[in-house]
Scaffold this motif. Structure first.
Motif, PDB file in Angstrom:
ATOM      1  N   ARG A 121       0.833  -1.210   0.000  1.00  0.00           N
ATOM      2  CA  ARG A 121       0.000   0.000   0.000  1.00  0.00           C
ATOM      3  C   ARG A 121       0.862   1.253   0.000  1.00  0.00           C
ATOM      4  O   ARG A 121       0.609   2.211  -0.729  1.00  0.00           O
ATOM      5  CB  ARG A 121      -0.927   0.014   1.222  1.00  0.00           C
ATOM      6  CG  ARG A 121      -2.209  -0.803   1.039  1.00  0.00           C
ATOM      7  CD  ARG A 121      -3.209  -0.498   2.148  1.00  0.00           C
ATOM      8  NE  ARG A 121      -2.770  -0.937   3.463  1.00  0.00           N
ATOM      9  CZ  ARG A 121      -2.903  -2.179   3.933  1.00  0.00           C
ATOM     10  NH1 ARG A 121      -3.454  -3.109   3.182  1.00  0.00           N
ATOM     11  NH2 ARG A 121      -2.480  -2.502   5.147  1.00  0.00           N
ATOM     12  N   LEU A 122       1.887   1.238   0.841  1.00  0.00           N
ATOM     13  CA  LEU A 122       2.778   2.400   0.921  1.00  0.00           C
ATOM     14  C   LEU A 122       3.440   2.659  -0.434  1.00  0.00           C
ATOM     15  O   LEU A 122       3.598   3.811  -0.851  1.00  0.00           O
ATOM     16  CB  LEU A 122       3.833   2.189   2.009  1.00  0.00           C
ATOM     17  CG  LEU A 122       3.332   2.332   3.449  1.00  0.00           C
ATOM     18  CD1 LEU A 122       4.375   1.824   4.444  1.00  0.00           C
ATOM     19  CD2 LEU A 122       2.994   3.796   3.754  1.00  0.00           C
ATOM     20  N   THR A 123       3.818   1.572  -1.110  1.00  0.00           N
ATOM     21  CA  THR A 123       4.470   1.721  -2.413  1.00  0.00           C
ATOM     22  C   THR A 123       3.510   2.352  -3.414  1.00  0.00           C
ATOM     23  O   THR A 123       3.906   3.199  -4.234  1.00  0.00           O
ATOM     24  CB  THR A 123       4.969   0.359  -2.917  1.00  0.00           C
ATOM     25  OG1 THR A 123       5.875  -0.199  -1.952  1.00  0.00           O
ATOM     26  CG2 THR A 123       5.702   0.507  -4.244  1.00  0.00           C
ATOM     27  N   ALA A 124       2.229   1.960  -3.350  1.00  0.00           N
ATOM     28  CA  ALA A 124       1.232   2.567  -4.227  1.00  0.00           C
ATOM     29  C   ALA A 124       1.106   4.058  -3.942  1.00  0.00           C
ATOM     30  O   ALA A 124       1.037   4.887  -4.857  1.00  0.00           O
ATOM     31  CB  ALA A 124      -0.126   1.873  -4.046  1.00  0.00           C
ATOM     32  N   LEU A 126       3.411   5.838  -2.733  1.00  0.00           N
ATOM     33  CA  LEU A 126       4.662   6.451  -3.187  1.00  0.00           C
ATOM     34  C   LEU A 126       4.539   6.810  -4.667  1.00  0.00           C
ATOM     35  O   LEU A 126       4.928   7.911  -5.089  1.00  0.00           O
ATOM     36  CB  LEU A 126       5.822   5.471  -2.961  1.00  0.00           C
ATOM     37  CG  LEU A 126       7.226   6.049  -3.039  1.00  0.00           C
ATOM     38  CD1 LEU A 126       7.480   7.004  -1.888  1.00  0.00           C
ATOM     39  CD2 LEU A 126       8.274   4.935  -3.011  1.00  0.00           C
ATOM     40  N   ARG A 127       3.967   5.876  -5.435  1.00  0.00           N
ATOM     41  CA  ARG A 127       3.761   6.125  -6.859  1.00  0.00           C
ATOM     42  C   ARG A 127       2.857   7.342  -7.075  1.00  0.00           C
ATOM     43  O   ARG A 127       3.130   8.199  -7.919  1.00  0.00           O
ATOM     44  CB  ARG A 127       3.154   4.866  -7.515  1.00  0.00           C
ATOM     45  CG  ARG A 127       2.538   5.052  -8.873  1.00  0.00           C
ATOM     46  CD  ARG A 127       3.523   5.565  -9.914  1.00  0.00           C
ATOM     47  NE  ARG A 127       4.523   4.581 -10.338  1.00  0.00           N
ATOM     48  CZ  ARG A 127       5.557   4.900 -11.123  1.00  0.00           C
ATOM     49  NH1 ARG A 127       5.746   6.146 -11.535  1.00  0.00           N
ATOM     50  NH2 ARG A 127       6.423   3.974 -11.469  1.00  0.00           N
ATOM     51  N   ALA A 128       1.815   7.425  -6.255  1.00  0.00           N
ATOM     52  CA  ALA A 128       0.901   8.564  -6.367  1.00  0.00           C
ATOM     53  C   ALA A 128       1.630   9.876  -6.102  1.00  0.00           C
ATOM     54  O   ALA A 128       1.407  10.887  -6.782  1.00  0.00           O
ATOM     55  CB  ALA A 128      -0.267   8.394  -5.390  1.00  0.00           C
ATOM     56  N   ALA A 129       2.525   9.857  -5.119  1.00  0.00           N
ATOM     57  CA  ALA A 129       3.284  11.063  -4.784  1.00  0.00           C
ATOM     58  C   ALA A 129       4.177  11.465  -5.962  1.00  0.00           C
ATOM     59  O   ALA A 129       4.335  12.648  -6.269  1.00  0.00           O
ATOM     60  CB  ALA A 129       4.104  10.836  -3.531  1.00  0.00           C
ATOM     61  N   PRO A 136       7.801  16.400  -0.716  1.00  0.00           N
ATOM     62  CA  PRO A 136       7.728  16.139   0.732  1.00  0.00           C
ATOM     63  C   PRO A 136       6.970  14.845   1.033  1.00  0.00           C
ATOM     64  O   PRO A 136       7.405  14.032   1.851  1.00  0.00           O
ATOM     65  CB  PRO A 136       6.977  17.350   1.280  1.00  0.00           C
ATOM     66  CG  PRO A 136       7.207  18.423   0.274  1.00  0.00           C
ATOM     67  CD  PRO A 136       7.281  17.723  -1.053  1.00  0.00           C
ATOM     68  N   GLY A 137       5.851  14.658   0.342  1.00  0.00           N
ATOM     69  CA  GLY A 137       5.078  13.440   0.537  1.00  0.00           C
ATOM     70  C   GLY A 137       5.902  12.218   0.173  1.00  0.00           C
ATOM     71  O   GLY A 137       5.895  11.214   0.884  1.00  0.00           O
ATOM     72  N   TYR A 138       6.630  12.294  -0.919  1.00  0.00           N
ATOM     73  CA  TYR A 138       7.473  11.183  -1.351  1.00  0.00           C
ATOM     74  C   TYR A 138       8.489  10.818  -0.277  1.00  0.00           C
ATOM     75  O   TYR A 138       8.625   9.651   0.102  1.00  0.00           O
ATOM     76  CB  TYR A 138       8.191  11.544  -2.648  1.00  0.00           C
ATOM     77  CG  TYR A 138       9.146  10.474  -3.123  1.00  0.00           C
ATOM     78  CD1 TYR A 138       8.706   9.413  -3.905  1.00  0.00           C
ATOM     79  CD2 TYR A 138      10.490  10.510  -2.771  1.00  0.00           C
ATOM     80  CE1 TYR A 138       9.576   8.424  -4.328  1.00  0.00           C
ATOM     81  CE2 TYR A 138      11.371   9.522  -3.181  1.00  0.00           C
ATOM     82  CZ  TYR A 138      10.906   8.484  -3.966  1.00  0.00           C
ATOM     83  OH  TYR A 138      11.773   7.499  -4.379  1.00  0.00           O
ATOM     84  N   GLU A 184      12.440   8.967 -10.879  1.00  0.00           N
ATOM     85  CA  GLU A 184      11.726   7.905 -11.610  1.00  0.00           C
ATOM     86  C   GLU A 184      12.395   6.546 -11.363  1.00  0.00           C
ATOM     87  O   GLU A 184      11.726   5.542 -11.124  1.00  0.00           O
ATOM     88  CB  GLU A 184      11.725   8.211 -13.116  1.00  0.00           C
ATOM     89  CG  GLU A 184      10.868   9.408 -13.507  1.00  0.00           C
ATOM     90  CD  GLU A 184       9.367   9.121 -13.393  1.00  0.00           C
ATOM     91  OE1 GLU A 184       8.998   7.977 -13.042  1.00  0.00           O
ATOM     92  OE2 GLU A 184       8.561  10.057 -13.620  1.00  0.00           O
ATOM     93  N   LYS A 185      13.707   6.541 -11.450  1.00  0.00           N
ATOM     94  CA  LYS A 185      14.435   5.275 -11.247  1.00  0.00           C
ATOM     95  C   LYS A 185      14.175   4.731  -9.858  1.00  0.00           C
ATOM     96  O   LYS A 185      13.927   3.541  -9.661  1.00  0.00           O
ATOM     97  CB  LYS A 185      15.944   5.499 -11.448  1.00  0.00           C
ATOM     98  CG  LYS A 185      16.387   5.566 -12.902  1.00  0.00           C
ATOM     99  CD  LYS A 185      17.876   5.215 -13.038  1.00  0.00           C
ATOM    100  CE  LYS A 185      18.404   5.567 -14.426  1.00  0.00           C
ATOM    101  NZ  LYS A 185      18.968   6.935 -14.500  1.00  0.00           N
ATOM    102  N   ALA A 186      14.232   5.638  -8.876  1.00  0.00           N
ATOM    103  CA  ALA A 186      14.020   5.210  -7.488  1.00  0.00           C
ATOM    104  C   ALA A 186      12.636   4.603  -7.327  1.00  0.00           C
ATOM    105  O   ALA A 186      12.461   3.581  -6.654  1.00  0.00           O
ATOM    106  CB  ALA A 186      14.195   6.390  -6.541  1.00  0.00           C
ATOM    107  N   MET A 187      11.677   5.225  -7.985  1.00  0.00           N
ATOM    108  CA  MET A 187      10.300   4.728  -7.890  1.00  0.00           C
ATOM    109  C   MET A 187      10.200   3.327  -8.482  1.00  0.00           C
ATOM    110  O   MET A 187       9.586   2.429  -7.903  1.00  0.00           O
ATOM    111  CB  MET A 187       9.364   5.702  -8.612  1.00  0.00           C
ATOM    112  CG  MET A 187       7.888   5.354  -8.463  1.00  0.00           C
ATOM    113  SD  MET A 187       7.332   5.414  -6.730  1.00  0.00           S
ATOM    114  CE  MET A 187       6.554   3.800  -6.554  1.00  0.00           C
TER     115      MET A 187
END
Lengths: 231, 231
Positions: A121-124, A126-129, A136-138, A184-187
DNA sequence: GACTCGAATTATGAATTCAGAATTCAATCC
DNA sequence: GGATTGAATTCTGAATTCATAATTCGAGTC
């Protein structure tokens, strides 16, 4: 770092931590939050007044933080907030990356299904951020993910060690200096991490996390060097 | 010319360490040497008399050792030498192994030729100790080799972190409980390690050291469990 | 005018003192 | 006889005091 461990027998019910430990926590926060900056001199009397304690517990607290590498104590000349050179910072990176790697390996083996779901869920989020361009959210969510993986690894020694080493990099990690392409890469890395965790693929997750952290830290160091050059 | 000039950076030349630090070192030795055993209660007054210092620096020293995880401090109930459970011990192993792994990787990149030669010589002496069945000698030389690799990695953060984690395993590492077959295997691993280092093969040396340490620690834990069962 | 020397001030290091919590142990009660 | 309570003792926690080292600042000198 754990100074007041839980009472082994019957867990301490109302044993409040020693004053020195409370002061150490407060002082550690001041440093990690950036209120006390690297190289800054620490005035004992100033802090005793601020915290409302005498010098004895404050000095004990400083000994703790010095052991953690957060401050430097020079005999007869007082304490300063540790300022790490780029070389020391660079040295800390592979150490921290290796620790994250083990955290990944062990998390894949030990995490509960609920923990894995939560990290998903957190990863999702993260993608949204990333999509929203919310830096900051990221950073906030990113932090939570790494903390969740560390917790899921169920390794107290690892958690303590990680906290100590991470503390020594404190300021550098908060520098929000992510290029778009690195972002992008980190994501993408994070999504692979979540996948490997869901598959409980320890052999993949360990190196993945290690390399992710290494890349992140290299980016930080690069940015830091650029910044320093323009100072 | 001027001797009285302030010496901010290169301090420590003639500044003797704070008493608390000296006491911490002495106390750490007592624990690592096994004179103070796990679970043992630490009597403040006894130690102040032994070291000839007042309680203040002793208590500061205990805060340092508690931060290192070597002793447990329970509020209002004093200090005991940390006794690690098998689970905590098992948790420390992969952490220590990972740290050894980085040490190997970086040593391969940074070691001087002289250091590599020295480690080669030590490995030869290690082989001689195996042939002679000299266990104390083996342990001593083994210790030196690992210390030399750590030093050759030229990574202060790594050295500090390693020392902290290793300290938490203290007693367990001194148990001389090597089966003959494990001993032979360990020796062979050491020879491969020396080879990889001579070839400056970082990609090989890192995992080699990590696995070597992991195997060693697993053997220790196994022996420890057997021993505990017969206690 | 800059540098040196040295007294005064200030900060740190360590011992001592005071306060409070935990442990011990004997007297009491069930 | 065993458990319980509470005073005495012992130990830990923290503040204060004393000692000593470092820094500051001004007078004097070249």
């Amino acid at each position: 770092m754990n100074v007041d461990r839980p009472v082994p027998e019957q867990a301490g019910l109302l044993a409040r931590p020693a004053l020195a430990v409370q002061v150490a926590d407060a002082l550690r926060n001041l440093i990690l939050e950036g209120e006390l900056k690297g190289g800054e001199k620490i005035r004992e009397i100033e802090l005793t007044e601020r915290f409302g304690v005498s010098r004895t517990p404050l000095r004990e607290a400083m000994k703790i933080l010095a052991a953690e590498g957060l401050i430097d104590l020079i005999p007869n000349r007082g304490a300063t907030v540790a300022r790490r050179s780029d070389a020391e910072l660079a040295d800390a990176f592979p150490v921290l990356a290796a620790l994250e790697g083990i955290a990944g390996t062990q998390a894949a083996e030990r995490a509960t299904d609920a923990e894995i779901a939560e990290i998903g869920r957190l990863t999702a989020r993260l993608r949204a951020a990333v999509e929203a361009g919310d830096r900051p959210g990221y950073f906030e969510i990113n932090q939570q993910i790494h903390a969740a993986i560390l917790a899921a690894s169920r390794n107290e020694v690892l958690a303590r060690t990680h906290a100590t080493v991470a503390g020594q990099i404190h300021r550098a990690r908060y520098q929000a200096n992510l290029t778009r392409s690195r972002w992008e890469k980190a994501m993408a890395e994070h999504e692979r991490i979540a996948e490997a965790l869901a598959a409980r693929d320890a052999a993949t997750l360990g190196p993945l996390l290690r390399d992710h952290m290494m890349a992140k830290l290299t980016a930080i160091l690069g940015a830091r060097r650029d910044k320093t050059a323009t100072d």
